[in-house]
Design a protein around this motif. Structure first.
Motif, PDB file in Angstrom:
ATOM      1  N   GLU A  15     -32.882  -2.344  42.974  1.00 37.82           N
ATOM      2  CA  GLU A  15     -33.292  -3.315  41.798  1.00 37.82           C
ATOM      3  C   GLU A  15     -33.539  -2.482  40.370  1.00 37.82           C
ATOM      4  O   GLU A  15     -33.263  -2.622  39.375  1.00 37.82           O
ATOM      5  CB  GLU A  15     -34.313  -4.274  42.043  1.00 37.82           C
ATOM      6  CG  GLU A  15     -34.420  -5.288  41.034  1.00 37.82           C
ATOM      7  CD  GLU A  15     -35.395  -6.468  41.179  1.00 37.82           C
ATOM      8  OE1 GLU A  15     -35.421  -7.379  40.384  1.00 37.82           O
ATOM      9  OE2 GLU A  15     -36.044  -6.358  42.397  1.00 37.82           O
ATOM     10  N   LEU A  16     -34.440  -1.513  40.657  1.00 36.25           N
ATOM     11  CA  LEU A  16     -34.942  -0.591  39.692  1.00 36.25           C
ATOM     12  C   LEU A  16     -33.829   0.029  38.908  1.00 36.25           C
ATOM     13  O   LEU A  16     -33.664   0.181  37.757  1.00 36.25           O
ATOM     14  CB  LEU A  16     -36.007   0.427  39.964  1.00 36.25           C
ATOM     15  CG  LEU A  16     -36.626   1.169  39.056  1.00 36.25           C
ATOM     16  CD1 LEU A  16     -37.218   0.463  37.730  1.00 36.25           C
ATOM     17  CD2 LEU A  16     -37.542   2.115  39.586  1.00 36.25           C
ATOM     18  N   LEU A  47     -32.476  -0.391  35.135  1.00 34.62           N
ATOM     19  CA  LEU A  47     -32.453   0.585  34.072  1.00 34.62           C
ATOM     20  C   LEU A  47     -31.133   0.851  33.790  1.00 34.62           C
ATOM     21  O   LEU A  47     -30.757   1.301  32.400  1.00 34.62           O
ATOM     22  CB  LEU A  47     -32.903   1.894  34.661  1.00 34.62           C
ATOM     23  CG  LEU A  47     -34.739   1.672  34.879  1.00 34.62           C
ATOM     24  CD1 LEU A  47     -35.028   3.078  35.811  1.00 34.62           C
ATOM     25  CD2 LEU A  47     -35.327   1.234  33.637  1.00 34.62           C
ATOM     26  N   PHE A  48     -30.030   0.852  34.604  1.00 34.31           N
ATOM     27  CA  PHE A  48     -28.719   1.431  34.196  1.00 34.31           C
ATOM     28  C   PHE A  48     -27.802   0.320  33.760  1.00 34.31           C
ATOM     29  O   PHE A  48     -26.558   0.615  33.331  1.00 34.31           O
ATOM     30  CB  PHE A  48     -28.368   2.438  35.199  1.00 34.31           C
ATOM     31  CG  PHE A  48     -29.225   3.774  35.284  1.00 34.31           C
ATOM     32  CD1 PHE A  48     -29.058   4.826  34.354  1.00 34.31           C
ATOM     33  CD2 PHE A  48     -29.790   3.667  36.426  1.00 34.31           C
ATOM     34  CE1 PHE A  48     -30.058   5.803  34.481  1.00 34.31           C
ATOM     35  CE2 PHE A  48     -30.848   5.065  36.580  1.00 34.31           C
ATOM     36  CZ  PHE A  48     -30.614   5.893  35.592  1.00 34.31           C
ATOM     37  N   ILE A  49     -27.962  -0.748  34.212  1.00 30.25           N
ATOM     38  CA  ILE A  49     -27.017  -1.888  33.987  1.00 30.25           C
ATOM     39  C   ILE A  49     -27.616  -3.158  32.957  1.00 30.25           C
ATOM     40  O   ILE A  49     -27.011  -3.285  31.947  1.00 30.25           O
ATOM     41  CB  ILE A  49     -26.513  -2.569  35.383  1.00 30.25           C
ATOM     42  CG1 ILE A  49     -26.006  -1.389  36.066  1.00 30.25           C
ATOM     43  CG2 ILE A  49     -25.552  -3.461  35.214  1.00 30.25           C
ATOM     44  CD1 ILE A  49     -25.238  -1.984  37.363  1.00 30.25           C
ATOM     45  N   THR A  50     -28.547  -3.634  33.588  1.00 27.68           N
ATOM     46  CA  THR A  50     -29.105  -4.829  32.731  1.00 27.68           C
ATOM     47  C   THR A  50     -29.894  -4.455  31.534  1.00 27.68           C
ATOM     48  O   THR A  50     -29.387  -5.225  30.483  1.00 27.68           O
ATOM     49  CB  THR A  50     -30.343  -5.707  33.614  1.00 27.68           C
ATOM     50  OG1 THR A  50     -29.782  -5.773  34.986  1.00 27.68           O
ATOM     51  CG2 THR A  50     -30.819  -6.889  32.967  1.00 27.68           C
ATOM     52  N   TYR A 108     -25.131  -8.343  40.960  1.00 31.57           N
ATOM     53  CA  TYR A 108     -24.665  -8.334  42.144  1.00 31.57           C
ATOM     54  C   TYR A 108     -23.804  -7.259  42.640  1.00 31.57           C
ATOM     55  O   TYR A 108     -23.888  -6.974  44.018  1.00 31.57           O
ATOM     56  CB  TYR A 108     -24.074  -9.917  42.389  1.00 31.57           C
ATOM     57  CG  TYR A 108     -25.167 -11.093  42.081  1.00 31.57           C
ATOM     58  CD1 TYR A 108     -26.524 -10.887  42.487  1.00 31.57           C
ATOM     59  CD2 TYR A 108     -24.608 -12.096  41.379  1.00 31.57           C
ATOM     60  CE1 TYR A 108     -27.480 -11.576  42.183  1.00 31.57           C
ATOM     61  CE2 TYR A 108     -25.544 -13.182  41.197  1.00 31.57           C
ATOM     62  CZ  TYR A 108     -26.889 -13.050  41.527  1.00 31.57           C
ATOM     63  OH  TYR A 108     -27.772 -14.072  41.340  1.00 31.57           O
ATOM     64  N   ALA A 109     -22.995  -7.008  41.786  1.00 29.87           N
ATOM     65  CA  ALA A 109     -22.131  -5.999  42.264  1.00 29.87           C
ATOM     66  C   ALA A 109     -22.772  -4.634  42.280  1.00 29.87           C
ATOM     67  O   ALA A 109     -22.385  -3.727  43.409  1.00 29.87           O
ATOM     68  CB  ALA A 109     -21.097  -5.717  41.094  1.00 29.87           C
ATOM     69  N   ALA A 110     -23.603  -4.459  41.451  1.00 35.80           N
ATOM     70  CA  ALA A 110     -24.509  -3.126  41.510  1.00 35.80           C
ATOM     71  C   ALA A 110     -25.217  -3.179  43.412  1.00 35.80           C
ATOM     72  O   ALA A 110     -25.330  -1.876  43.831  1.00 35.80           O
ATOM     73  CB  ALA A 110     -25.417  -3.013  40.569  1.00 35.80           C
TER      74      ALA A 110
END
Length: 222
Positions: free
Chosen positions: A131-132, A136-139, A122-124
């Motif tokens: 979302e992509l 790729l870079f957080i989740t 949510y912060a991102a």
């Protein structure tokens, strides 16, 4: 000696490596959808993905023959277009290994993604990330331990695959005789010395892969 040990080892690593690569990519996509999406029929999709995990491998292999064989629903199309059938080829062994190992990747990775705190996502989104990019870079990086565990389990399952491979790819010396199939053939022929050698090699491979993975996971910071 190469035909009895070297080729089965190399073809097994080739099949397991290729199938694991496909499983890793496909599994992460499916896992993300199952973990982060709510849609009609989600339970059915989960069942379909998990089914090869509970089906006897020979049944899975038979279904692959029915679907992808020369006269199968999809295999007939391929054969009519190219004159080539995938049955009894090393490519068939890759597909068999992929199908039986995918559920392990999906189950492990889905649980890892579900464990990621959605507040980070949510912060991102608030900062303008799509979302992509967020996936790729957080989740996925936050779920990396579960993803690696799924990859290792999938690779180990592919290395040890027997039933579906035997049904779909056959036991053709110099073409599809993987380590597991070669162990069975050696035992059936009464060549216990060869069978014991192949078994020891597989055990050592399994222990090394598990040890390396455990070390990597323990050294990773969350």
């Amino acid at each position: 000696m190469f035909d009895q040990i070297g080729f089965p080892l190399l073809i097994t690593l080739k099949i397991a490596g290729l199938s694991t690569l496909i499983v890793a990519i496909t599994g992460m996509v499916i896992s993300y959808i199952l973990a982060r999406r709510d849609f009609r029929g989600k339970w059915l999709a989960d069942i379909v993905v998990t089914l090869p995990l509970v089906l006897p491998p020979t049944v899975t292999g038979y279904l692959l023959v029915v679907l992808l064989g020369k006269k199968g629903a999809l295999g007939s199309i391929l054969y009519n277009l190219t004159g080539w059938s995938i049955v009894f080829t090393w490519q068939a062994a890759v597909i068999a290994a992929f199908v039986v190992s995918l559920p392990l990747m999906v189950k492990t990775t889905t649980a890892a993604i579900e464990a990621v705190d959605r507040e980070y996502e949510y912060a991102a989104f608030t900062l303008g990330r799509k979302e992509l990019d967020t996936a790729l870079f957080i989740t996925l990086p936050l779920a990396k331990k579960g993803i690696l565990a799924g990859i290792v389990l999938s690779f180990a399952r592919a290395v040890g695959e027997f039933g579906a491979t035997l049904m779909f790819a056959g036991n053709i010396p110099g073409r599809t005789n993987t380590m597991s199939i070669s162990i069975y053939s050696a035992f059936q022929a009464g060549n216990n010395e060869l069978a014991n050698t192949l078994v020891i090699i597989l055990i050592v491979m399994s222990l090394l892969s598990m040890a390396i993975t455990a070390k990597v996971i323990n050294n990773w910071k969350i």
